[in-house]
Design an enzyme around this catalytic site. Sequence first.
Site, short mmCIF file in Angstrom:
data_model
loop_
_atom_site.label_atom_id
_atom_site.label_comp_id
_atom_site.label_asym_id
_atom_site.label_seq_id
_atom_site.Cartn_x
_atom_site.Cartn_y
_atom_site.Cartn_z
N ASP A 1 62.33 18.71 37.16
CA ASP A 1 61.79 17.35 37.09
C ASP A 1 61.17 17.13 35.71
O ASP A 1 60.48 17.99 35.18
CB ASP A 1 60.74 17.13 38.19
CG ASP A 1 60.43 15.65 38.40
OD1 ASP A 1 60.79 15.11 39.46
OD2 ASP A 1 59.84 15.04 37.48
N GLY B 1 56.73 5.95 47.52
CA GLY B 1 56.84 6.01 46.07
C GLY B 1 58.21 6.38 45.55
O GLY B 1 58.34 6.86 44.42
N HIS C 1 68.90 7.56 44.38
CA HIS C 1 69.96 8.58 44.54
C HIS C 1 69.26 9.74 45.23
O HIS C 1 68.24 10.24 44.72
CB HIS C 1 70.49 8.97 43.14
CG HIS C 1 71.56 10.02 43.12
ND1 HIS C 1 72.72 9.88 42.37
CD2 HIS C 1 71.63 11.24 43.71
CE1 HIS C 1 73.47 10.96 42.50
NE2 HIS C 1 72.82 11.81 43.31
N HIS D 1 67.39 12.74 46.47
CA HIS D 1 66.89 13.92 45.77
C HIS D 1 65.81 14.58 46.59
O HIS D 1 64.95 13.91 47.16
CB HIS D 1 66.38 13.58 44.36
CG HIS D 1 65.42 12.44 44.32
ND1 HIS D 1 65.81 11.12 44.45
CD2 HIS D 1 64.07 12.42 44.16
CE1 HIS D 1 64.74 10.34 44.37
NE2 HIS D 1 63.67 11.10 44.21
N CYS E 1 73.46 5.25 37.98
CA CYS E 1 72.05 5.58 38.17
C CYS E 1 71.73 6.85 37.38
O CYS E 1 72.62 7.63 37.02
CB CYS E 1 71.69 5.70 39.65
SG CYS E 1 71.82 7.35 40.33
P1 AMP Z 1 60.93 9.80 43.51
O1 AMP Z 1 59.65 9.16 43.06
O2 AMP Z 1 60.81 10.59 44.77
O3 AMP Z 1 62.07 8.80 43.54
O4 AMP Z 1 61.25 10.90 42.41
C1 AMP Z 1 61.95 10.66 41.23
C2 AMP Z 1 61.68 11.83 40.33
O5 AMP Z 1 62.65 11.83 39.29
C3 AMP Z 1 60.31 11.81 39.64
O6 AMP Z 1 59.58 13.00 40.00
C4 AMP Z 1 60.65 11.77 38.16
O7 AMP Z 1 59.75 12.52 37.38
C5 AMP Z 1 62.06 12.35 38.13
N1 AMP Z 1 62.90 11.95 37.02
C6 AMP Z 1 63.16 10.68 36.60
N2 AMP Z 1 64.01 10.70 35.56
C7 AMP Z 1 64.30 12.02 35.31
C8 AMP Z 1 65.12 12.70 34.37
N3 AMP Z 1 65.82 12.03 33.43
N4 AMP Z 1 65.18 14.05 34.42
C9 AMP Z 1 64.48 14.73 35.34
N5 AMP Z 1 63.70 14.14 36.27
C10 AMP Z 1 63.61 12.81 36.25
ZN ZN Z 2 73.48 8.06 41.51
#
Ligand code: AMP
Ligand code: ZN
Length: 112
Positions: free
Chosen positions: A30, A91, A96, A98, A4
């Site tokens: 982010d 959303g 993973h 976070h 992932c």
């Molecule tokens: P969620 O919608 O709570 O699952 O949040 C996922 C977050 O991951 C979003 O705010 C995205 O902007 C962020 N995100 C996705 N890919 C990356 C990346 N490669 N580097 C940093 N942030 C990321």
């Molecule tokens: Zn992971």
Amino acid sequence: MSDCIFCLIARKEIPAQILLETEEVLAFKDINPVAPRHILLIPKKHISSVMDPQLPTSPQLTAELFSALQQLMADAKDGFRVVINRGEHAGESVPHLHLHLLSGRELAWPPG
Ligand code: AMP
Ligand code: ZN
């Protein structure tokens, strides 16, 4: 071993702007910030979500998560918000665990 996107960041296989790293956790900016300061805080190992049964039995990890949170937000004197999105209605887009740490502007309550 999971592939992932946050596992790839944790293994330094894709770049990220890393702000803090400990044995078990990593914090990075982010890629699509929704506040002037938008940090993601993750366990380095693949924990699929906040509902993962490993979490309540991982005291080292949970201690490091909250310790990192306190260090990262110590200078957010005007306040900050911690968000964990879970599931479709919230959303959640990356499977993973976070924590979003948001600061640098007034944050509406209740959230949309
Ligand atoms: P969620 O919608 O709570 O699952 O949040 C996922 C977050 O991951 C979003 O705010 C995205 O902007 C962020 N995100 C996705 N890919 C990356 C990346 N490669 N580097 C940093 N942030 C990321
Ligand atoms: Zn992971």
